[in-house]
Design an enzyme around this catalytic site. Sequence first.
Site, PDB file in Angstrom:
ATOM      1  N   SER A 145     -60.507 -45.897 -55.554  1.00  0.00           N
ATOM      2  CA  SER A 145     -59.343 -46.224 -56.549  1.00  0.00           C
ATOM      3  C   SER A 145     -58.347 -46.796 -55.514  1.00  0.00           C
ATOM      4  O   SER A 145     -58.288 -46.919 -54.326  1.00  0.00           O
ATOM      5  CB  SER A 145     -59.142 -44.658 -57.112  1.00  0.00           C
ATOM      6  OG  SER A 145     -57.902 -44.869 -57.582  1.00  0.00           O
ATOM      7  N   TYR A 158     -56.938 -35.903 -55.798  1.00  0.00           N
ATOM      8  CA  TYR A 158     -57.619 -37.278 -56.188  1.00  0.00           C
ATOM      9  C   TYR A 158     -57.387 -38.019 -54.828  1.00  0.00           C
ATOM     10  O   TYR A 158     -58.511 -38.535 -54.728  1.00  0.00           O
ATOM     11  CB  TYR A 158     -56.976 -37.467 -57.596  1.00  0.00           C
ATOM     12  CG  TYR A 158     -57.679 -38.543 -57.981  1.00  0.00           C
ATOM     13  CD1 TYR A 158     -59.065 -38.572 -58.832  1.00  0.00           C
ATOM     14  CD2 TYR A 158     -57.143 -39.842 -58.037  1.00  0.00           C
ATOM     15  CE1 TYR A 158     -59.697 -39.624 -59.115  1.00  0.00           C
ATOM     16  CE2 TYR A 158     -57.789 -40.839 -58.599  1.00  0.00           C
ATOM     17  CZ  TYR A 158     -59.136 -40.818 -59.243  1.00  0.00           C
ATOM     18  OH  TYR A 158     -59.738 -41.835 -59.674  1.00  0.00           O
TER      19      TYR A 158
END
Length: 258
Positions: A145, A158
Amino acid sequence: MTKELEGKVGLVTGGTSGIGRDASVLFAKAGAKVVVAGRREVEGKETVDQIRAAGGEGLFVKADVSKAADVQALVQKTVEKFGRLDVAFNNAGIEGAWIAITEQSEEDWDRTIDINLKGVWLCLKHEIRQMLKQGGGGAIVNMASVAGWIGSAGAATYCASKHGVIGLTKSAALETARNGIRINVVCPAVIETPMAERIFGAPEMNKYALGLHPIGRFGTPMEVAEAVVWMCSERASFMTGQSLVVDGGFLAGPNSPS
Ligand code: NAD
């Protein structure tokens, strides 16, 4: 024109929705037979229906990527059904709780890291073993990401998991380069999926997130799938250990206020 993945056998984790679903279908359109892995049977079978509707061949295998036995069985079932494994997209992931470190539970840290980071490691381990058993050759794309490149207040776990996936990708690529196995990682910004809806669905959050994308919109799952299929194809034959950022300009720099 030849299809990029003609004759190949592919595996996509988290293929039950979002980016993984579109990537599964695009793998099939590119000519690959596709094993769709995930925890949800009904949604997994829907993805396989979409693969068949696109003229492809697919199989759903129920698997939780954070469990070693599931991942080992997943690769075994792929080989039992289609005879080999050539390309894989280790996509499954969760957002975990987006909350300050001081408020976060140990359970949430463990679960997020188990799925997003250990899950990718387990997949690499069994996919690479199979590819080596076949005599080498193959291509793997991991899912990170833009959160693998920068931090985000309130999303530390995350971000840590996605930074980890980038390091894991580089190391795995170095271990397999001489065996003809290329391993890369895709790093999207916000993509319109159920996950993004959960994180950025509220109007204020949506407006804030949109402002981080100079292109003026979020991405689509198919725009990520296109990058993944390309990295898995021979067209990307000199690319390994790299990140491909697909982000509408998110990481290029601060957006101008307009
Ligand atoms: P999504 O929630 O629609 O899809 C995630 C998929 O992974 C789901 O099908 C889910 O069931 C599956 N999954 C979750 N845990 C699993 C487990 N333990 N075992 C097997 N499958 C599991 O979300 P998405 O946006 O399509 O996310 C796919 C990947 O893309 C994730 O790794 C996510 O972190 C990453 N990503 C998403 C965005 C975005 O904005 N949507 C941006 C960057 C990266």
